[in-house]
Design an enzyme around this catalytic site. Structure first.
Site, mmCIF file in Angstrom:
data_model
loop_
_atom_site.group_PDB
_atom_site.id
_atom_site.type_symbol
_atom_site.label_atom_id
_atom_site.label_comp_id
_atom_site.label_asym_id
_atom_site.label_seq_id
_atom_site.Cartn_x
_atom_site.Cartn_y
_atom_site.Cartn_z
ATOM 1 N N SER A 141 0.969 -1.201 -0.054
ATOM 2 C CA SER A 141 -0.018 -0.161 -0.003
ATOM 3 C C SER A 141 0.890 1.207 0.083
ATOM 4 O O SER A 141 1.005 2.040 1.159
ATOM 5 C CB SER A 141 -0.834 0.101 1.106
ATOM 6 O OG SER A 141 -1.713 -1.216 0.903
ATOM 7 N N ARG A 156 7.330 6.129 -4.605
ATOM 8 C CA ARG A 156 7.663 6.677 -3.616
ATOM 9 C C ARG A 156 7.327 6.044 -2.245
ATOM 10 O O ARG A 156 6.287 5.438 -2.584
ATOM 11 C CB ARG A 156 7.451 8.249 -3.246
ATOM 12 C CG ARG A 156 6.014 8.591 -3.300
ATOM 13 C CD ARG A 156 5.564 9.977 -3.326
ATOM 14 N NE ARG A 156 4.109 10.076 -3.358
ATOM 15 C CZ ARG A 156 3.376 10.124 -4.383
ATOM 16 N NH1 ARG A 156 3.919 9.987 -5.464
ATOM 17 N NH2 ARG A 156 2.155 10.289 -4.098
ATOM 18 N N ASP A 194 -4.116 -1.502 -1.154
ATOM 19 C CA ASP A 194 -5.161 -1.890 -0.065
ATOM 20 C C ASP A 194 -6.536 -1.333 -0.611
ATOM 21 O O ASP A 194 -7.407 -1.882 -0.238
ATOM 22 C CB ASP A 194 -4.766 -1.344 1.294
ATOM 23 C CG ASP A 194 -4.211 0.061 1.479
ATOM 24 O OD1 ASP A 194 -4.301 0.747 0.533
ATOM 25 O OD2 ASP A 194 -3.971 0.459 2.618
HETATM 26 C C1 BGC Z 1 -0.561 5.003 0.540
HETATM 27 C C2 BGC Z 1 -1.599 4.383 -0.344
HETATM 28 C C3 BGC Z 1 -2.409 3.554 0.545
HETATM 29 C C4 BGC Z 1 -2.905 4.488 1.695
HETATM 30 C C5 BGC Z 1 -3.744 3.752 2.637
HETATM 31 C C6 BGC Z 1 -0.944 5.932 1.686
HETATM 32 O O1 BGC Z 1 0.151 6.389 2.197
HETATM 33 O O2 BGC Z 1 0.156 6.083 -0.558
HETATM 34 O O3 BGC Z 1 -1.113 3.489 -1.529
HETATM 35 O O4 BGC Z 1 -3.372 2.889 -0.272
HETATM 36 O O5 BGC Z 1 -1.609 5.082 2.309
HETATM 37 O O6 BGC Z 1 -2.960 2.499 3.114
#
Ligand code: BGC
Length: 460
Positions: A141, A156, A194
Protein backbone atom coordinates in the site's frame (compact mmCIF):
# COMPACT_ATOMS: atom_id res chain seq x y z
CA UNK A 1 -5.15 27.18 33.88
CA UNK A 2 -6.54 26.39 30.43
CA UNK A 3 -8.93 29.10 29.28
CA UNK A 4 -12.01 28.06 27.32
CA UNK A 5 -11.63 31.00 24.95
CA UNK A 6 -8.13 29.87 23.90
CA UNK A 7 -9.21 26.25 23.54
CA UNK A 8 -12.22 27.22 21.42
CA UNK A 9 -10.16 29.54 19.27
CA UNK A 10 -7.57 26.82 18.51
CA UNK A 11 -10.27 24.19 17.90
CA UNK A 12 -12.06 26.69 15.63
CA UNK A 13 -9.03 26.76 13.37
CA UNK A 14 -9.90 23.18 12.37
CA UNK A 15 -13.36 24.11 11.09
CA UNK A 16 -13.94 23.68 7.40
CA UNK A 17 -16.99 25.46 6.00
CA UNK A 18 -19.20 24.43 3.09
CA UNK A 19 -17.55 26.88 0.67
CA UNK A 20 -14.09 25.40 1.40
CA UNK A 21 -15.53 21.94 0.95
CA UNK A 22 -16.88 22.85 -2.48
CA UNK A 23 -13.57 24.40 -3.61
CA UNK A 24 -11.82 21.22 -2.51
CA UNK A 25 -14.20 19.10 -4.59
CA UNK A 26 -13.63 21.28 -7.68
CA UNK A 27 -9.88 21.04 -7.33
CA UNK A 28 -10.10 17.31 -6.65
CA UNK A 29 -11.97 16.79 -9.92
CA UNK A 30 -9.40 18.74 -11.90
CA UNK A 31 -6.51 16.86 -10.27
CA UNK A 32 -8.22 13.57 -11.12
CA UNK A 33 -8.43 14.62 -14.77
CA UNK A 34 -4.86 15.87 -14.79
CA UNK A 35 -3.68 12.54 -13.34
CA UNK A 36 -5.65 10.51 -15.89
CA UNK A 37 -4.08 12.59 -18.63
CA UNK A 38 -0.69 12.46 -16.96
CA UNK A 39 0.19 16.09 -17.25
CA UNK A 40 2.20 15.67 -14.08
CA UNK A 41 0.11 18.05 -12.01
CA UNK A 42 -2.59 15.92 -10.52
CA UNK A 43 -2.84 12.89 -8.34
CA UNK A 44 -1.08 9.75 -9.54
CA UNK A 45 -4.34 8.05 -10.77
CA UNK A 46 -2.68 4.68 -11.26
CA UNK A 47 -4.35 2.08 -13.51
CA UNK A 48 -4.43 -1.22 -11.62
CA UNK A 49 -5.07 -3.72 -14.44
CA UNK A 50 -8.05 -4.99 -12.47
CA UNK A 51 -10.94 -4.92 -14.94
CA UNK A 52 -13.53 -7.19 -13.46
CA UNK A 53 -15.23 -6.77 -10.14
CA UNK A 54 -16.01 -10.02 -8.34
CA UNK A 55 -19.33 -11.73 -8.80
CA UNK A 56 -19.37 -13.43 -5.40
CA UNK A 57 -18.88 -16.87 -6.97
CA UNK A 58 -15.07 -17.00 -6.90
CA UNK A 59 -13.54 -20.06 -5.23
CA UNK A 60 -10.14 -21.52 -4.26
CA UNK A 61 -7.31 -21.01 -1.75
CA UNK A 62 -4.95 -18.08 -2.14
CA UNK A 63 -2.21 -16.45 -0.12
CA UNK A 64 -2.14 -12.75 0.65
CA UNK A 65 0.58 -10.60 2.12
CA UNK A 66 -0.23 -7.12 3.31
CA UNK A 67 2.51 -4.56 3.85
CA UNK A 68 1.06 -1.16 4.46
CA UNK A 69 2.09 0.29 7.75
CA UNK A 70 3.62 -0.85 10.98
CA UNK A 71 2.38 -4.43 10.56
CA UNK A 72 2.93 -7.20 8.09
CA UNK A 73 0.06 -9.61 7.68
CA UNK A 74 0.30 -12.98 6.00
CA UNK A 75 -2.95 -14.80 5.36
CA UNK A 76 -4.48 -17.58 3.39
CA UNK A 77 -7.99 -17.06 2.16
CA UNK A 78 -10.35 -19.80 1.11
CA UNK A 79 -12.95 -18.28 -1.21
CA UNK A 80 -16.06 -20.39 -0.80
CA UNK A 81 -18.32 -18.69 -3.35
CA UNK A 82 -21.65 -17.06 -2.54
CA UNK A 83 -19.82 -14.10 -1.03
CA UNK A 84 -18.35 -16.34 1.72
CA UNK A 85 -14.78 -17.00 2.72
CA UNK A 86 -12.64 -18.36 5.55
CA UNK A 87 -9.26 -17.05 6.50
CA UNK A 88 -6.18 -17.88 8.56
CA UNK A 89 -3.81 -15.07 9.36
CA UNK A 90 -0.70 -14.08 11.23
CA UNK A 91 0.40 -10.55 11.98
CA UNK A 92 3.92 -9.46 12.88
CA UNK A 93 5.45 -6.03 13.43
CA UNK A 94 7.70 -4.20 11.00
CA UNK A 95 10.50 -2.56 12.96
CA UNK A 96 11.82 0.96 12.35
CA UNK A 97 15.10 -0.68 11.26
CA UNK A 98 13.29 -2.60 8.52
CA UNK A 99 11.30 0.48 7.49
CA UNK A 100 14.52 2.42 7.07
CA UNK A 101 16.97 -0.35 6.19
CA UNK A 102 17.82 -2.14 2.95
CA UNK A 103 15.62 -3.54 0.23
CA UNK A 104 17.01 -7.02 0.68
CA UNK A 105 16.38 -7.09 4.42
CA UNK A 106 12.76 -5.98 4.05
CA UNK A 107 11.80 -8.44 1.30
CA UNK A 108 13.75 -11.29 2.87
CA UNK A 109 11.86 -10.66 6.10
CA UNK A 110 8.56 -10.90 4.21
CA UNK A 111 9.61 -14.17 2.52
CA UNK A 112 10.63 -15.65 5.87
CA UNK A 113 7.29 -14.69 7.38
CA UNK A 114 5.52 -16.45 4.49
CA UNK A 115 7.58 -19.57 5.21
CA UNK A 116 6.66 -19.46 8.91
CA UNK A 117 3.00 -19.02 7.98
CA UNK A 118 3.04 -21.96 5.56
CA UNK A 119 4.73 -24.15 8.20
CA UNK A 120 2.07 -23.23 10.71
CA UNK A 121 -1.02 -23.47 8.54
CA UNK A 122 -0.37 -25.44 5.35
CA UNK A 123 2.41 -27.92 6.07
CA UNK A 124 0.25 -31.02 5.57
CA UNK A 125 -1.46 -29.87 2.37
CA UNK A 126 1.90 -28.93 0.88
CA UNK A 127 3.53 -32.22 1.96
CA UNK A 128 0.68 -34.27 0.46
CA UNK A 129 0.78 -32.18 -2.73
CA UNK A 130 -2.85 -31.23 -2.16
CA UNK A 131 -1.52 -27.73 -2.67
CA UNK A 132 1.31 -27.32 -5.16
CA UNK A 133 1.99 -23.74 -6.12
CA UNK A 134 0.08 -21.12 -4.17
CA UNK A 135 -0.83 -17.87 -5.88
CA UNK A 136 -0.16 -14.83 -3.77
CA UNK A 137 -1.83 -11.43 -3.87
CA UNK A 138 0.66 -8.85 -2.62
CA UNK A 139 -1.09 -5.92 -0.98
CA UNK A 140 1.56 -3.26 -1.09
CA UNK A 141 0.00 0.00 0.00
CA UNK A 142 2.34 2.63 -1.34
CA UNK A 143 2.31 4.57 -4.61
CA UNK A 144 3.38 2.17 -7.34
CA UNK A 145 3.26 2.62 -11.09
CA UNK A 146 1.59 -0.59 -12.11
CA UNK A 147 2.78 -2.09 -15.41
CA UNK A 148 0.66 -5.22 -15.34
CA UNK A 149 -1.31 -7.21 -12.78
CA UNK A 150 1.90 -8.42 -11.11
CA UNK A 151 4.50 -5.81 -11.96
CA UNK A 152 4.81 -2.42 -10.32
CA UNK A 153 7.51 0.17 -9.89
CA UNK A 154 7.67 1.90 -6.52
CA UNK A 155 7.23 5.65 -7.03
CA UNK A 156 7.89 6.81 -3.48
CA UNK A 157 7.48 5.67 0.09
CA UNK A 158 4.84 7.07 2.46
CA UNK A 159 3.79 6.49 6.09
CA UNK A 160 7.30 6.68 7.56
CA UNK A 161 9.01 4.07 5.32
CA UNK A 162 12.23 5.23 3.71
CA UNK A 163 14.34 2.76 1.74
CA UNK A 164 15.60 4.87 -1.17
CA UNK A 165 17.14 1.96 -3.11
CA UNK A 166 13.69 0.37 -3.54
CA UNK A 167 12.28 3.40 -5.37
CA UNK A 168 12.20 2.70 -9.12
CA UNK A 169 12.24 -1.10 -8.62
CA UNK A 170 9.53 -3.69 -9.30
CA UNK A 171 8.31 -4.67 -5.85
CA UNK A 172 6.81 -7.97 -7.06
CA UNK A 173 10.16 -9.01 -8.45
CA UNK A 174 11.91 -8.02 -5.22
CA UNK A 175 9.53 -10.26 -3.29
CA UNK A 176 9.59 -13.15 -5.80
CA UNK A 177 13.41 -13.21 -5.71
CA UNK A 178 13.45 -13.63 -1.93
CA UNK A 179 10.67 -16.26 -2.09
CA UNK A 180 12.66 -18.21 -4.70
CA UNK A 181 15.85 -17.89 -2.65
CA UNK A 182 14.24 -19.96 0.09
CA UNK A 183 12.43 -22.24 -2.38
CA UNK A 184 8.85 -21.58 -1.36
CA UNK A 185 6.09 -22.89 -3.66
CA UNK A 186 4.60 -19.43 -4.02
CA UNK A 187 4.00 -17.23 -7.06
CA UNK A 188 3.44 -13.50 -6.67
CA UNK A 189 0.40 -13.38 -8.94
CA UNK A 190 -1.05 -9.95 -8.27
CA UNK A 191 0.04 -6.60 -6.93
CA UNK A 192 -2.75 -4.93 -5.02
CA UNK A 193 -3.20 -1.59 -3.36
CA UNK A 194 -5.18 -1.90 -0.12
CA UNK A 195 -7.92 0.37 -1.50
CA UNK A 196 -8.36 -1.92 -4.50
CA UNK A 197 -8.55 -4.88 -2.11
CA UNK A 198 -11.17 -3.04 -0.09
CA UNK A 199 -13.24 -2.35 -3.21
CA UNK A 200 -13.02 -6.00 -4.29
CA UNK A 201 -13.80 -7.39 -0.84
CA UNK A 202 -16.78 -5.10 -0.42
CA UNK A 203 -18.10 -6.14 -3.83
CA UNK A 204 -17.68 -9.85 -3.02
CA UNK A 205 -19.40 -9.69 0.35
CA UNK A 206 -22.02 -7.00 -0.27
CA UNK A 207 -25.38 -8.79 -0.35
CA UNK A 208 -27.23 -5.65 -1.50
CA UNK A 209 -27.99 -5.03 -5.15
CA UNK A 210 -26.06 -1.74 -4.96
CA UNK A 211 -23.02 -1.13 -7.16
CA UNK A 212 -19.77 -0.78 -5.26
CA UNK A 213 -17.92 2.10 -6.90
CA UNK A 214 -15.24 3.06 -4.40
CA UNK A 215 -12.91 1.42 -1.91
CA UNK A 216 -11.49 3.93 0.55
CA UNK A 217 -9.01 3.68 3.42
CA UNK A 218 -8.95 6.07 6.35
CA UNK A 219 -6.34 4.42 8.53
CA UNK A 220 -2.59 4.98 9.00
CA UNK A 221 -2.69 6.48 5.49
CA UNK A 222 -5.56 7.43 3.24
CA UNK A 223 -6.43 6.64 -0.36
CA UNK A 224 -9.24 5.55 -2.65
CA UNK A 225 -9.72 3.33 -5.70
CA UNK A 226 -12.72 3.51 -8.03
CA UNK A 227 -14.05 2.10 -11.26
CA UNK A 228 -13.14 4.27 -14.28
CA UNK A 229 -14.01 4.12 -17.94
CA UNK A 230 -10.96 2.53 -19.58
CA UNK A 231 -10.98 5.02 -22.47
CA UNK A 232 -10.42 7.89 -20.02
CA UNK A 233 -7.06 6.53 -18.86
CA UNK A 234 -5.13 8.62 -21.37
CA UNK A 235 -1.85 8.35 -19.50
CA UNK A 236 -1.49 4.61 -20.01
CA UNK A 237 -2.05 3.11 -23.48
CA UNK A 238 -1.62 -0.43 -22.09
CA UNK A 239 -4.49 0.13 -19.68
CA UNK A 240 -6.80 1.38 -22.44
CA UNK A 241 -6.53 -1.94 -24.27
CA UNK A 242 -7.99 -5.11 -22.85
CA UNK A 243 -11.27 -6.71 -21.93
CA UNK A 244 -14.29 -4.84 -20.72
CA UNK A 245 -15.16 -1.17 -20.64
CA UNK A 246 -13.68 -0.29 -17.26
CA UNK A 247 -10.63 -0.55 -15.05
CA UNK A 248 -10.07 0.14 -11.37
CA UNK A 249 -7.92 3.23 -10.83
CA UNK A 250 -5.91 3.83 -7.66
CA UNK A 251 -6.17 7.58 -7.15
CA UNK A 252 -3.39 7.96 -4.53
CA UNK A 253 -5.46 10.84 -3.18
CA UNK A 254 -3.08 11.18 -0.21
CA UNK A 255 -1.06 13.39 -2.57
CA UNK A 256 -4.02 15.64 -3.46
CA UNK A 257 -3.32 19.41 -3.44
CA UNK A 258 0.32 19.24 -2.40
CA UNK A 259 0.59 22.88 -3.40
CA UNK A 260 -2.04 23.77 -0.77
CA UNK A 261 -4.33 25.68 -3.10
CA UNK A 262 -7.52 24.69 -1.31
CA UNK A 263 -6.49 22.57 1.69
CA UNK A 264 -6.60 24.19 5.12
CA UNK A 265 -3.15 25.00 6.43
CA UNK A 266 -3.02 25.89 10.10
CA UNK A 267 0.18 26.58 12.01
CA UNK A 268 -0.24 23.07 13.50
CA UNK A 269 -0.34 21.47 10.03
CA UNK A 270 2.78 23.39 9.08
CA UNK A 271 4.63 22.26 12.18
CA UNK A 272 3.57 18.65 11.54
CA UNK A 273 4.82 18.79 7.96
CA UNK A 274 8.21 20.04 9.15
CA UNK A 275 8.49 16.99 11.41
CA UNK A 276 7.95 14.45 8.61
CA UNK A 277 10.55 12.86 6.35
CA UNK A 278 8.55 13.82 3.23
CA UNK A 279 7.85 17.48 3.81
CA UNK A 280 5.69 19.08 1.08
CA UNK A 281 4.28 15.75 -0.07
CA UNK A 282 1.13 13.77 0.90
CA UNK A 283 -0.45 17.00 2.16
CA UNK A 284 -4.03 15.67 2.03
CA UNK A 285 -2.98 12.50 3.86
CA UNK A 286 -1.27 14.59 6.54
CA UNK A 287 -4.59 16.29 7.38
CA UNK A 288 -6.73 13.17 7.16
CA UNK A 289 -5.03 9.97 8.21
CA UNK A 290 -4.32 8.24 11.47
CA UNK A 291 -0.56 8.43 11.31
CA UNK A 292 -0.73 12.21 11.64
CA UNK A 293 -3.80 13.19 13.66
CA UNK A 294 -2.23 12.29 17.02
CA UNK A 295 0.71 14.51 16.20
CA UNK A 296 -1.55 17.41 15.17
CA UNK A 297 -3.38 17.02 18.49
CA UNK A 298 -0.10 17.07 20.39
CA UNK A 299 1.12 20.20 18.62
CA UNK A 300 -2.21 22.05 19.06
CA UNK A 301 -2.48 21.04 22.73
CA UNK A 302 1.06 22.26 23.40
CA UNK A 303 0.21 25.55 21.68
CA UNK A 304 -2.68 26.00 24.13
CA UNK A 305 -0.38 25.13 27.06
CA UNK A 306 2.03 27.79 25.86
CA UNK A 307 -0.66 30.45 25.46
CA UNK A 308 -2.15 29.64 28.85
CA UNK A 309 1.31 29.66 30.44
CA UNK A 310 1.21 26.03 31.52
CA UNK A 311 4.13 23.62 31.43
CA UNK A 312 4.05 21.10 28.56
CA UNK A 313 2.85 17.64 29.61
CA UNK A 314 5.85 15.30 29.74
CA UNK A 315 3.91 12.71 27.75
CA UNK A 316 3.33 15.29 25.01
CA UNK A 317 6.87 16.65 24.86
CA UNK A 318 8.30 14.36 22.18
CA UNK A 319 7.17 14.43 18.52
CA UNK A 320 5.08 11.41 17.49
CA UNK A 321 4.41 10.46 21.12
CA UNK A 322 0.62 10.67 20.72
CA UNK A 323 -1.31 7.95 18.97
CA UNK A 324 -4.50 8.59 17.03
CA UNK A 325 -6.34 6.12 19.30
CA UNK A 326 -6.29 8.90 21.89
CA UNK A 327 -8.47 11.05 19.62
CA UNK A 328 -11.08 8.32 19.33
CA UNK A 329 -11.16 7.76 23.10
CA UNK A 330 -11.36 11.51 23.83
CA UNK A 331 -14.01 12.23 21.22
CA UNK A 332 -16.21 9.37 22.39
CA UNK A 333 -16.03 10.03 26.13
CA UNK A 334 -19.45 11.53 26.88
CA UNK A 335 -19.11 11.62 30.70
CA UNK A 336 -19.06 14.97 32.48
CA UNK A 337 -15.77 14.26 34.24
CA UNK A 338 -14.16 12.60 31.19
CA UNK A 339 -13.13 9.62 33.32
CA UNK A 340 -12.55 7.28 30.42
CA UNK A 341 -10.16 9.75 28.83
CA UNK A 342 -8.30 10.27 32.13
CA UNK A 343 -7.99 6.49 32.57
CA UNK A 344 -6.63 6.09 29.04
CA UNK A 345 -4.10 8.90 29.58
CA UNK A 346 -2.97 7.31 32.85
CA UNK A 347 -2.70 3.79 31.45
CA UNK A 348 -1.17 4.57 28.07
CA UNK A 349 0.76 7.77 28.75
CA UNK A 350 1.44 7.66 32.53
CA UNK A 351 -0.30 11.04 32.87
CA UNK A 352 -1.37 11.95 36.44
CA UNK A 353 -4.75 13.50 37.24
CA UNK A 354 -5.39 16.41 34.85
CA UNK A 355 -7.68 19.35 35.61
CA UNK A 356 -11.03 19.00 33.88
CA UNK A 357 -10.25 22.05 31.70
CA UNK A 358 -7.26 20.24 30.20
CA UNK A 359 -9.23 17.05 29.64
CA UNK A 360 -11.94 19.08 27.98
CA UNK A 361 -9.34 20.71 25.74
CA UNK A 362 -8.15 17.28 24.58
CA UNK A 363 -11.73 16.27 23.86
CA UNK A 364 -12.61 19.47 22.01
CA UNK A 365 -9.43 19.36 19.93
CA UNK A 366 -9.81 15.65 19.17
CA UNK A 367 -13.36 16.15 17.97
CA UNK A 368 -12.36 19.13 15.83
CA UNK A 369 -9.36 17.37 14.25
CA UNK A 370 -11.29 14.14 13.61
CA UNK A 371 -14.27 16.01 12.19
CA UNK A 372 -12.03 18.01 9.86
CA UNK A 373 -10.49 14.72 8.71
CA UNK A 374 -13.95 13.31 7.93
CA UNK A 375 -15.02 16.48 6.08
CA UNK A 376 -11.87 16.34 3.97
CA UNK A 377 -12.57 12.66 3.37
CA UNK A 378 -16.03 13.65 2.14
CA UNK A 379 -14.50 16.04 -0.40
CA UNK A 380 -12.50 13.16 -1.90
CA UNK A 381 -15.48 10.80 -1.83
CA UNK A 382 -17.68 13.44 -3.47
CA UNK A 383 -15.07 13.97 -6.19
CA UNK A 384 -15.07 10.27 -7.03
CA UNK A 385 -18.88 10.04 -6.98
CA UNK A 386 -19.23 13.02 -9.29
CA UNK A 387 -16.64 11.56 -11.66
CA UNK A 388 -18.25 8.14 -11.63
CA UNK A 389 -21.78 9.38 -12.24
CA UNK A 390 -21.00 12.19 -14.71
CA UNK A 391 -21.29 10.06 -17.89
CA UNK A 392 -24.82 9.01 -16.93
CA UNK A 393 -27.67 11.09 -18.30
CA UNK A 394 -30.53 11.95 -15.93
CA UNK A 395 -32.76 9.29 -17.52
CA UNK A 396 -30.52 6.29 -17.19
CA UNK A 397 -29.36 7.46 -13.81
CA UNK A 398 -32.13 5.61 -12.05
CA UNK A 399 -30.97 2.32 -13.51
CA UNK A 400 -27.65 2.84 -11.78
CA UNK A 401 -29.24 1.89 -8.47
CA UNK A 402 -27.60 2.64 -5.12
CA UNK A 403 -23.94 3.58 -5.04
CA UNK A 404 -21.93 1.67 -2.50
CA UNK A 405 -18.64 2.57 -0.82
CA UNK A 406 -16.36 0.08 0.96
CA UNK A 407 -14.44 1.64 3.84
CA UNK A 408 -11.57 0.42 5.95
CA UNK A 409 -9.03 1.80 8.40
CA UNK A 410 -8.93 2.72 12.06
CA UNK A 411 -10.55 6.16 11.70
CA UNK A 412 -13.43 4.84 9.63
CA UNK A 413 -13.89 2.04 12.15
CA UNK A 414 -13.23 3.67 15.51
CA UNK A 415 -13.47 7.46 15.36
CA UNK A 416 -16.94 8.28 16.71
CA UNK A 417 -19.40 9.36 14.02
CA UNK A 418 -16.76 9.42 11.26
CA UNK A 419 -19.23 8.11 8.72
CA UNK A 420 -21.89 10.49 10.06
CA UNK A 421 -19.62 13.50 9.51
CA UNK A 422 -18.89 12.27 5.99
CA UNK A 423 -22.60 11.93 5.22
CA UNK A 424 -23.39 15.34 6.69
CA UNK A 425 -20.66 16.92 4.54
CA UNK A 426 -21.82 15.18 1.35
CA UNK A 427 -25.16 16.93 1.77
CA UNK A 428 -23.36 20.29 1.67
CA UNK A 429 -21.97 19.57 -1.80
CA UNK A 430 -24.72 20.37 -4.31
CA UNK A 431 -23.54 17.96 -7.01
CA UNK A 432 -23.83 14.97 -4.65
CA UNK A 433 -26.52 16.19 -2.26
CA UNK A 434 -29.26 14.74 -4.46
CA UNK A 435 -27.46 11.40 -4.51
CA UNK A 436 -26.86 11.22 -0.80
CA UNK A 437 -29.89 9.06 0.03
CA UNK A 438 -28.69 6.52 -2.55
CA UNK A 439 -25.23 6.18 -1.08
CA UNK A 440 -24.55 3.11 1.02
CA UNK A 441 -21.30 2.71 2.97
CA UNK A 442 -19.83 0.01 5.11
CA UNK A 443 -16.64 -1.35 6.55
CA UNK A 444 -15.09 -3.95 4.27
CA UNK A 445 -13.36 -6.15 6.80
CA UNK A 446 -10.22 -7.98 5.67
CA UNK A 447 -10.12 -5.96 2.45
CA UNK A 448 -6.42 -6.30 1.99
CA UNK A 449 -6.54 -10.09 2.50
CA UNK A 450 -9.78 -11.10 0.78
CA UNK A 451 -9.41 -8.47 -1.94
CA UNK A 452 -5.88 -9.60 -2.74
CA UNK A 453 -7.06 -13.21 -2.88
CA UNK A 454 -9.89 -12.26 -5.23
CA UNK A 455 -7.52 -10.51 -7.59
CA UNK A 456 -5.03 -13.40 -7.43
CA UNK A 457 -7.93 -15.72 -8.31
CA UNK A 458 -8.43 -13.94 -11.64
CA UNK A 459 -4.82 -14.44 -12.75
CA UNK A 460 -3.58 -17.31 -14.92
C1 BGC B 1 -0.41 5.06 0.31
C2 BGC B 1 -1.52 4.38 -0.45
C3 BGC B 1 -2.37 3.55 0.51
C4 BGC B 1 -2.83 4.41 1.68
C5 BGC B 1 -3.68 3.62 2.68
C6 BGC B 1 -0.95 5.82 1.51
O1 BGC B 1 0.10 6.34 2.26
O2 BGC B 1 0.29 5.96 -0.53
O3 BGC B 1 -1.00 3.56 -1.46
O4 BGC B 1 -3.46 3.02 -0.18
O5 BGC B 1 -1.71 4.94 2.34
O6 BGC B 1 -2.98 2.58 3.26
Amino acid sequence: MFEDSVVNQVAGEFELDAAQLRSLVDLFLSEMDAGLQNNGKGMAMIPTFVSNLPTGDEQGTFLAVDLGGTNLRVCSVKLLGNGKYSMEQRKVGVSQELMNGSCEELFKYIALQIRTFLDLHHRDELASQELTVLKLGFTFSFPVEQLSINEGILLRWTKGFNIPEAVGKDVCKLLQTQIDNISLPVKVAALVNDTVGTLMARCYTNPDPSTTVLGAIFGTGTNGAYVENRAKIQACPAARKGDGPSMVVNTEWGGFDNSLTALPDTAYDQELDRLTNNSGSQMFEKRVSGMFLGEILRIAYNAISFRCKEAVLTAFSEPWSVDTALLSVAASDGSSELEELQRFLTNQYAVGRLPIENLRAIKVLSTAIGKRSARLAAAAIAGVLIKYTSPFKKDDFVSLGDLDIGLDGSLAEFFPNYEGYIRESLKEIPAVASLSCRITMGIAKDGSGVGAALIASTTV
